[in-house]
Write a protein that holds these residues in place. Structure first.
Motif, PDB file in Angstrom:
ATOM      1  N   ILE A 157      -6.505  -9.310 -13.954  1.00  0.00           N
ATOM      2  CA  ILE A 157      -7.353  -8.118 -13.982  1.00  0.00           C
ATOM      3  C   ILE A 157      -6.776  -7.002 -13.116  1.00  0.00           C
ATOM      4  N   LEU A 158      -6.298  -7.371 -11.918  1.00  0.00           N
ATOM      5  CA  LEU A 158      -5.826  -6.398 -10.940  1.00  0.00           C
ATOM      6  C   LEU A 158      -4.341  -6.564 -10.671  1.00  0.00           C
ATOM      7  N   ASP A 159      -3.650  -5.457 -10.428  1.00  0.00           N
ATOM      8  CA  ASP A 159      -2.276  -5.483  -9.962  1.00  0.00           C
ATOM      9  C   ASP A 159      -2.317  -5.709  -8.457  1.00  0.00           C
ATOM     10  N   LYS A 160      -2.048  -6.915  -8.017  1.00  0.00           N
ATOM     11  CA  LYS A 160      -2.191  -7.246  -6.610  1.00  0.00           C
ATOM     12  C   LYS A 160      -1.202  -6.494  -5.725  1.00  0.00           C
ATOM     13  N   GLU A 161      -0.073  -6.089  -6.282  1.00  0.00           N
ATOM     14  CA  GLU A 161       0.879  -5.319  -5.475  1.00  0.00           C
ATOM     15  C   GLU A 161       0.263  -3.992  -5.045  1.00  0.00           C
ATOM     16  N   VAL A 162      -0.528  -3.407  -5.927  1.00  0.00           N
ATOM     17  CA  VAL A 162      -1.236  -2.171  -5.586  1.00  0.00           C
ATOM     18  C   VAL A 162      -2.225  -2.438  -4.454  1.00  0.00           C
ATOM     19  N   VAL A 163      -2.906  -3.575  -4.514  1.00  0.00           N
ATOM     20  CA  VAL A 163      -3.892  -3.922  -3.485  1.00  0.00           C
ATOM     21  C   VAL A 163      -3.196  -4.185  -2.147  1.00  0.00           C
ATOM     22  N   PHE A 164      -2.089  -4.929  -2.176  1.00  0.00           N
ATOM     23  CA  PHE A 164      -1.344  -5.175  -0.938  1.00  0.00           C
ATOM     24  C   PHE A 164      -0.871  -3.858  -0.318  1.00  0.00           C
ATOM     25  N   ASP A 165      -0.434  -2.936  -1.154  1.00  0.00           N
ATOM     26  CA  ASP A 165       0.012  -1.628  -0.647  1.00  0.00           C
ATOM     27  C   ASP A 165      -1.145  -0.873   0.005  1.00  0.00           C
ATOM     28  N   LEU A 166      -2.329  -0.956  -0.588  1.00  0.00           N
ATOM     29  CA  LEU A 166      -3.501  -0.307   0.008  1.00  0.00           C
ATOM     30  C   LEU A 166      -3.772  -0.864   1.407  1.00  0.00           C
ATOM     31  N   LEU A 167      -3.675  -2.191   1.522  1.00  0.00           N
ATOM     32  CA  LEU A 167      -3.941  -2.829   2.815  1.00  0.00           C
ATOM     33  C   LEU A 167      -2.883  -2.450   3.849  1.00  0.00           C
ATOM     34  N   GLU A 168      -1.606  -2.506   3.478  1.00  0.00           N
ATOM     35  CA  GLU A 168      -0.545  -2.219   4.447  1.00  0.00           C
ATOM     36  C   GLU A 168      -0.540  -0.750   4.855  1.00  0.00           C
ATOM     37  N   ASP A 169      -0.748   0.144   3.908  1.00  0.00           N
ATOM     38  CA  ASP A 169      -0.812   1.571   4.251  1.00  0.00           C
ATOM     39  C   ASP A 169      -1.968   1.856   5.188  1.00  0.00           C
ATOM     40  N   HIS A 170      -3.063   1.143   4.982  1.00  0.00           N
ATOM     41  CA  HIS A 170      -4.213   1.329   5.859  1.00  0.00           C
ATOM     42  C   HIS A 170      -3.897   0.822   7.268  1.00  0.00           C
ATOM     43  N   CYS A 171      -3.298  -0.337   7.344  1.00  0.00           N
ATOM     44  CA  CYS A 171      -3.003  -0.920   8.658  1.00  0.00           C
ATOM     45  C   CYS A 171      -1.956  -0.122   9.421  1.00  0.00           C
ATOM     46  N   MET A 172      -1.073   0.559   8.706  1.00  0.00           N
ATOM     47  CA  MET A 172      -0.023   1.362   9.344  1.00  0.00           C
ATOM     48  C   MET A 172      -0.478   2.803   9.577  1.00  0.00           C
ATOM     49  N   ASP A 173      -1.768   3.055   9.319  1.00  0.00           N
ATOM     50  CA  ASP A 173      -2.354   4.381   9.538  1.00  0.00           C
ATOM     51  C   ASP A 173      -1.714   5.477   8.690  1.00  0.00           C
ATOM     52  N   LYS A 174      -1.163   5.087   7.534  1.00  0.00           N
ATOM     53  CA  LYS A 174      -0.647   6.112   6.630  1.00  0.00           C
ATOM     54  C   LYS A 174      -1.792   6.875   5.980  1.00  0.00           C
ATOM     55  N   ARG A 175      -2.899   6.169   5.700  1.00  0.00           N
ATOM     56  CA  ARG A 175      -4.102   6.801   5.155  1.00  0.00           C
ATOM     57  C   ARG A 175      -5.270   5.831   5.327  1.00  0.00           C
ATOM     58  N   ASP A 176      -6.473   6.378   5.293  1.00  0.00           N
ATOM     59  CA  ASP A 176      -7.669   5.548   5.402  1.00  0.00           C
ATOM     60  C   ASP A 176      -8.021   5.015   4.017  1.00  0.00           C
ATOM     61  N   ASN A 177      -7.669   3.786   3.766  1.00  0.00           N
ATOM     62  CA  ASN A 177      -7.961   3.136   2.481  1.00  0.00           C
ATOM     63  C   ASN A 177      -9.144   2.178   2.578  1.00  0.00           C
ATOM     64  N   GLU A 186      -9.882   7.350  -8.539  1.00  0.00           N
ATOM     65  CA  GLU A 186      -9.711   8.297  -9.630  1.00  0.00           C
ATOM     66  C   GLU A 186      -9.184   7.555 -10.857  1.00  0.00           C
ATOM     67  N   GLU A 187      -9.254   8.191 -12.016  1.00  0.00           N
ATOM     68  CA  GLU A 187      -8.818   7.536 -13.243  1.00  0.00           C
ATOM     69  C   GLU A 187      -7.345   7.131 -13.171  1.00  0.00           C
ATOM     70  N   LYS A 188      -6.518   7.991 -12.609  1.00  0.00           N
ATOM     71  CA  LYS A 188      -5.094   7.665 -12.497  1.00  0.00           C
ATOM     72  C   LYS A 188      -4.896   6.434 -11.604  1.00  0.00           C
ATOM     73  N   GLU A 189      -5.670   6.347 -10.541  1.00  0.00           N
ATOM     74  CA  GLU A 189      -5.574   5.201  -9.641  1.00  0.00           C
ATOM     75  C   GLU A 189      -6.070   3.923 -10.318  1.00  0.00           C
ATOM     76  N   LYS A 190      -7.135   4.033 -11.083  1.00  0.00           N
ATOM     77  CA  LYS A 190      -7.647   2.856 -11.797  1.00  0.00           C
ATOM     78  C   LYS A 190      -6.651   2.371 -12.844  1.00  0.00           C
ATOM     79  N   ASN A 191      -5.954   3.301 -13.453  1.00  0.00           N
ATOM     80  CA  ASN A 191      -4.959   2.946 -14.462  1.00  0.00           C
ATOM     81  C   ASN A 191      -3.843   2.117 -13.840  1.00  0.00           C
ATOM     82  N   SER A 192      -3.520   2.409 -12.576  1.00  0.00           N
ATOM     83  CA  SER A 192      -2.494   1.635 -11.872  1.00  0.00           C
ATOM     84  C   SER A 192      -3.041   0.299 -11.376  1.00  0.00           C
ATOM     85  N   LEU A 193      -4.275   0.295 -10.937  1.00  0.00           N
ATOM     86  CA  LEU A 193      -4.879  -0.902 -10.348  1.00  0.00           C
ATOM     87  C   LEU A 193      -5.296  -1.923 -11.395  1.00  0.00           C
TER      88      LEU A 193
END
Length: 634
Positions: A573-593, A429-436
């Motif tokens: 170009i990218l905020d890598k902390e946002v990307v790392f969070d996507l990966l960890e949340d996915h691996c911990m089954d918090k959400r399907d990223n 979403e636009e809000k997510e892209k603004n963070s990423l």
């Protein structure tokens, strides 16, 4: 099936030795598109280079092709399926032919009719024609965008090519609008590319470029809907006869031909019809070791019942990761559809047996095959709700936590179609892209892509509007892009009988209630397939090429993904902390990223290849020599 490059020069002079060598290198980089033959033509104004994969008239179809005492010179990538009918017409008009190729038919028709000839071509094509006498260059692309067509303005002149990689230089910059749209759509929407100066000729259009004048674009084919009333039996008869004719014409070839076969109705329908004209048809399927992600057993059952040979290939996580750099290099731009990987492998195996394959792309867009097309019916209750109440419900939905039951339903029901539907995939979403994205620009809103399309089709039923969006975005940006690039990576021609002008002229007339009915998609196409396609296929849930990235990113591919994020030089170009969070949340089954992660990872891999020059291009370009795991399951 072939590849070309052309240059309309800025200055009228023959290329020097250095420039000629550079031009040859640009052509040779796409050798896999046409490893059988190559050719050049140059005069003081233009130069053409061509790589040929011989399909029709293997002996005398050499290109660049000269016509009318060398007035016209042409390069052409694709196939014209009605070339025999057009040739008969031209012969009645007194025109003689020197070859049996469809290439000569195109240029003869152009000589007689000019740009009007493009409307008569039934097939897939990108074409360049140089009129030496008028000093004018013409280019055209097929109605659906089956074949790619890139161009770029430079100081040296205007380049045209079958693949973007032939046009790139060391000073390329990322197109920021294309980048931002990629993270919404999972591909870069046409006519943009991920590179600032490279563009694509839009499907169903042609251009005219007089020497030393600006290029001008024209449209010769418009996609539209025009519903008509017929009985189910009438529609069934029309679909069967029109599709049968299309398959028959798509099988015109002087080289071996086969077909891809999944567990779905589209490819099964194509195979069943093709077997009538090619009893020894070979079919090819692909699957994964992960449970629930393979249609090989269903494809084998289909092949057995249709009486055709079937070959399958099992893809391991190791295969998957090993070939990703080669796959992304072939794609030219990042594409976050994991289905391009199995398509790469099934094309690789098919090439060991045939030079041409049929495939089922386009059926979903034409006949209403996506499950999302049920949505307008499921949200119909909101049509009777007064606007103030809908606005209140929208505010309620906005404050509900993610994952709460009913939130999505309320959000979708209170959001107009043109705001909620942008095609078959929506990643960030636009809000997510603004963070990423550190380069986020609020003017590059995703609706800049879809709003003009809705303006043209807004009076049609909601499902037709959705089909129209998909035909102009998803089909050409994802489906056909990967079909062309993954097959041509192995010098394999892929043909799509559903994406035929006559099939479309029929599909555009079918009302929505014949496409989406009785809880199914492609309702009338399923009826047309009865008695032709085996029963076990008719009402199967649509899977396409399912890929287990959700599971793999938690397990087999986790370390690979983590390393790619760490090593990628994309921190500007990218905020890598946002990307790392996507990966960890996915691996911990918090959400399907998984899909969002895959979108980021494919961009990072593309950036390593095309911007960081981390990979050896010669290795990526080289023929795939890995050991086969082909299994005959016929």
């Amino acid at each position: 099936m072939c590849g070309f490059i052309g240059l309309l020069k800025a200055e009228t002079e023959m290329l020097g030795a250095t420039e000629r060598k550079e031009f040859e290198n640009r052509l040779n980089i796409i050798d896999y598109r046409g490893p059988v033959d190559q050719g050049y033509y140059e005069d003081e104004t233009i130069i053409f280079g061509f790589k040929r994969l011989s399909i029709i008239d293997e002996v005398s179809g050499h290109q660049p092709f000269a016509y009318e005492d060398d007035r016209y010179w042409m390069v052409f990538n694709g196939e014209i399926y009605n070339y025999l009918e057009l040739k008969e017409y031209l012969q009645r008009e007194g025109i003689d032919f020197m070859t049996e190729s469809d290439t000569e038919v195109i240029i003869a028709l152009f000589s007689k009719q000019g740009v009007d000839c493009f409307k008569q071509l039934r097939g897939m094509f990108s074409i360049l024609i140089w009129d030496k006498q008028a000093q004018c260059l013409y280019g055209a692309r097929d109605p659906f965008g089956i074949k790619p067509f890139y161009y770029k303005e430079t100081e040296q002149g205007t380049f045209f090519a079958s693949e973007k990689k032939s046009l790139l230089s060391d000073s390329e910059q990322i197109d920021q609008q294309g980048l931002q749209h990629y993270f919404t759509f999972q591909y870069v929407p046409e006519p943009m590319t991920m590179n600032q100066k490279v563009h694509r000729l839009e499907p169903g259009s042609y251009f005219i470029k007089q020497y030393n004048r600006p290029i001008t674009h024209f449209r010769y084919f418009q996609l539209s809907f025009h519903s008509k009333e017929n009985t189910d039996n009438q529609w069934v008869d029309k679909i069967q006869s029109t599709l049968d004719q299309s398959v028959q014409m798509h099988m015109r070839s002087d080289v071996p031909i086969g077909s891809l076969l999944s567990g779905g109705i589209d490819s099964s329908f194509i195979v069943a019809l093709a077997k009538q004209y090619h009893p020894n048809l070979k079919t090819f399927s692909v699957g994964f070791e992960q449970d629930g992600y393979s249609e090989i057993d269903v494809a084998k059952e289909t092949a057995d019942k249709l009486g055709v040979e079937n070959y399958s290939y099992i893809i391991s996580p190791e295969d998957f990761v090993e070939k990703l750099p080669k796959i992304i290099w072939h794609l030219d731009d990042p594409l976050a559809d994991p289905a391009c990987v199995p398509l790469y492998f099934v094309a690789k195996e098919a090439k060991k047996h045939v030079t041409v394959v049929l495939s089922g792309e386009g059926a979903d867009e034409l006949f209403g095959g996506y499950n999302i097309y049920h949505e307008p019916d499921s949200l119909r209750v909101f049509e009777s709700i007064p606007t103030p109440v809908k606005n209140l419900l929208a505010r309620v939905a906005s404050v509900l936590p993610e994952g709460v039951k009913g939130k999505s339903f309320l959000t979708r029901g209170t959001t107009p179609l043109r705001q909620r539907y942008i095609g078959n995939a929506k990643m960030f979403e636009e809000k997510e892209k603004n963070s990423l994205l550190k380069t986020y620009h609020q003017d590059y809103y995703y609706q800049n892509v879809t709003a003009p399309l809705y303006d043209k089709i807004g009076n049609e039923p909601a499902v037709h509007q959705m089909q129209y969006i998909d035909l102009h975005t998803w089909l050409r940006g994802d489906i056909l892009l990967k079909a062309d690039k993954m097959s041509m990576a192995h010098s394999l021609e892929l043909r799509v009988p559903f994406l035929d002008k006559e099939v479309f002229q029929l599909a555009r007339e079918i009302p929505v209630n014949k496409k989406i009915a009785n809880g199914t998609t492609k309702h009338i196409l399923r009826q047309a397939a009865q008695g032709i396609v085996p029963d076990h296929v008719l009402n199967r849930k649509k899977l396409g090429f399912p890929v287990p990235i959700r599971h793999w990113l938690k397990n087999e591919l986790y370390s690979w993904a983590l390393n790619l994020i760490q090593e990628s030089q994309t921190a500007h170009i990218l905020d890598k902390e946002v990307v790392f969070d996507l990966l960890e949340d996915h691996c911990m089954d918090k959400r399907d990223n998984s899909r969002k992660l895959w979108t980021v990872l494919m961009f990072m891999l593309w950036h390593q290849i095309y911007m960081e020059n981390k990979f050896d291009i010669a290795e990526l370009q080289s023929e795939d020599k890995t050991e086969s795991k082909l299994v005959d399951v016929s």
